[in-house]
Scaffold this active site. Structure first.
Site, short mmCIF file in Angstrom:
data_model
loop_
_atom_site.label_atom_id
_atom_site.label_comp_id
_atom_site.label_asym_id
_atom_site.label_seq_id
_atom_site.Cartn_x
_atom_site.Cartn_y
_atom_site.Cartn_z
N GLU A 290 1.19 -0.97 -0.27
CA GLU A 290 0.00 -0.17 -0.06
C GLU A 290 0.66 1.10 -0.14
O GLU A 290 0.72 1.97 -0.96
CB GLU A 290 -0.97 -0.03 1.38
CG GLU A 290 -1.84 -1.14 1.18
CD GLU A 290 -2.38 -1.01 3.21
OE1 GLU A 290 -3.83 -1.14 2.60
OE2 GLU A 290 -1.47 -0.69 3.84
N LYS A 404 5.30 1.19 27.25
CA LYS A 404 4.85 1.67 27.87
C LYS A 404 6.48 1.65 29.18
O LYS A 404 5.31 1.09 29.97
CB LYS A 404 3.66 2.21 28.49
CG LYS A 404 2.37 2.34 27.63
CD LYS A 404 2.79 4.44 27.06
CE LYS A 404 1.99 4.57 26.10
NZ LYS A 404 1.74 6.13 25.64
#
Length: 499
Positions: A290, A404
């Protein structure tokens, strides 16, 4: 009068301002806008529409369809002006994302190959206006796209009216790079005649009747640069695991020495992994994807990629200046197509693609969540990953093992939202290692994924969960009262780690 850009003389009288063109858009309309991963997006008229909405008292809300994400904070401006009633099929803007998750904007998350299929079949209603960025308009009124095709061609064909943004910042050298082929209507549709990544089967411009073009706006703004981060140790390790896997596949005779065409999703991990092939032992191969990112041009420059086919070119600022300044050097090795062609199941399966996409998280059985944080809050959307995963010869999902600062494990007992189920996932890989899931039953997958892909601090808790789940039996053992405990703990404490 921009004779080199607007070569159909009859259309030069339609040049107007963005504000005047935006008056063609009314409350309740369905609008299709060009743009695919911040490339080739309409840059002036949507901003003028947002400004108009802020200044008037009457409601002005639309359904906005694009190819994928937009640049230049357009989604943010439209959201803050309360222009967006409905948005599809993909977005990456934080302000819009927050509005979606508050229920203020209705977001329709779709496989990127399907939006114009549904529009063509009148399943999404009539398209009122299309806004298409162009490098030029031909003598016959054909629209020459810029750095993306995406859904632009079908939007222009299906809309009642078309607004063209002629962008002087986009090089005229882009003309000839595009291959516009539009499928016929179902059920008696002809096959899509692409048998090699470099095949051209359409036209270099979007051919529509010139009288459909209602306004032309001249702009001069480059695409927003890619926000992709450079490779780090983790992504380099993921690339290393994949290159070792491909070498093993070649040795076993399951892949040819010249690898099948590769597809890589958008983002830091996919871009970094693809860039890792610059130093790989593999010879020249092709890309059928893409988005053509920085790594695509690294591979072209290194002589590793012979040809690259995509729906858009999305680059960092430095690479953007270099590539478009030397577009002639790449012209014969690139093609940009409509996304319903770049993502077409028929072509993906025929070419035997290797598909590499990224996951927010995956579970011990290989089910993948690409979209919903905590199973409820939309991140960006599924994009084209499902188009490729279902139909590729080898569907790979990559993720760092934690996020995180280690408070979140990307490998969980059970995904709370499933975009790609175990039937469409062949390989999962983190910086810790790779698990080849092909031909394995769920119980075999669980052990392999935990031992090869989990971060060490989460490996024992995952083993404990799986041992408890086995007591309940079943083809796919789960302890249902504990399946989402990690996500609940993250919600309540900010970490998946046990206390």
């Amino acid at each position: 009068m921009y004779e080199d850009r607007i070569r159909c003389a009859a259309l030069r009288g339609k040049i107007t301002t963005a504000a005047e063109a935006a008056l063609l858009i009314h409350d309740g309309m369905r609008v299709g806008a060009s743009g695919f991963t911040r490339a080739g997006d309409a840059k002036a008229v949507p901003v003028a529409l947002a400004e108009r909405a802020r200044q008037q008292d009457e409601p002005l809300q639309i359904t906005l369809m694009t190819g994928a994400s937009l640049g230049h904070d357009v989604d943010r401006m439209l959201t803050e002006a309360h222009v967006l009633a409905r948005r599809l099929p993909f977005q990456v803007d934080k302000t819009l994302r927050d509005a979606i998750n508050r229920g203020e904007v209705m977001f329709v998350d779709q496989h990127l190959s399907e939006t114009v299929e549904m529009l063509r079949a009148n399943q999404l209603g009539k398209l009122d206006v299309a806004i298409i960025e162009a490098a030029a308009i031909t003598e016959s009124g054909g629209i020459v796209p810029t750095t993306s095709v995406g859904n632009s061609a079908s939007f222009a064909i299906l809309a009642d009216k078309v607004i063209v943004e002629i962008n002087l910042a986009q090089p005229l050298g882009l003309e000839g790079l595009h291959d516009i082929w539009i499928p016929g209507r179902r059920p008696h549709r002809e096959p899509l005649p692409i048998v090699r990544a470099q095949d051209r089967v359409g036209t270099p411009a979007i051919e529509i009747p010139p009288d459909k073009i209602a306004a032309i706006v001249v702009t001069d703004k480059a695409d927003s640069p890619s926000t992709v981060l450079p490779a780090d140790r983790d992504t380099a390790q993921i690339a290393g695991h994949l290159i070792e896997f491909f070498q093993h596949e070649v040795t076993r005779g399951r892949m040819p020495r010249q690898l099948p065409p590769l597809q890589a999703g958008i983002g830091t991990i996919a871009n970094a992994v693809l860039a890792g092939f610059v130093d790989s032992p593999f010879d020249v191969f092709e890309i059928y994807s893409e988005v053509l990112q920085d790594s695509t041009f690294d591979l072209l420059d290194a002589g590793k990629v012979a040809f690259a086919s995509g729906a858009s070119i999305t680059l960092s600022a430095e690479r953007q200046a270099q590539v478009f300044g030397e577009i002639e050097r790449y012209r014969d090795r690139l093609v940009l197509r409509p996304q319903e062609v770049s993502n077409h199941p028929e072509v993906i399966r025929r070419l035997g693609l290797i598909a590499l996409n990224t996951a927010l998280e995956f579970d011990i059985y290989g089910n993948v969540n690409s979209t919903h944080v905590g199973g409820t809050h939309m991140m960006n959307g599924i994009g084209g990953s499902g188009d490729f995963a279902r139909n590729a010869s080898c569907a790979i999902f990559a993720s760092k093992s934690t996020a995180k600062d280690g408070r979140i494990s990307s490998l969980v007992p059970m995904v709370p939202h499933c975009d790609h189920n175990e039937h469409d996932v062949d390989v999962v890989v983190t910086e810790q290692g790779l698990a080849d899931l092909r031909g394995l039953a769920p119980r075999e997958r669980a052990t392999l994924i935990i031992e090869h892909c989990a971060h060490p601090r989460y490996r024992e808790p995952l083993r404990d969960y799986y041992r408890d789940a086995l007591r309940w039996g079943g083809q796919t053992p789960h302890c249902l009262d504990q399946a989402f405990a990690w996500h609940a703990r993250l919600r309540d404490t900010g970490s998946m780690l046990p206390a």
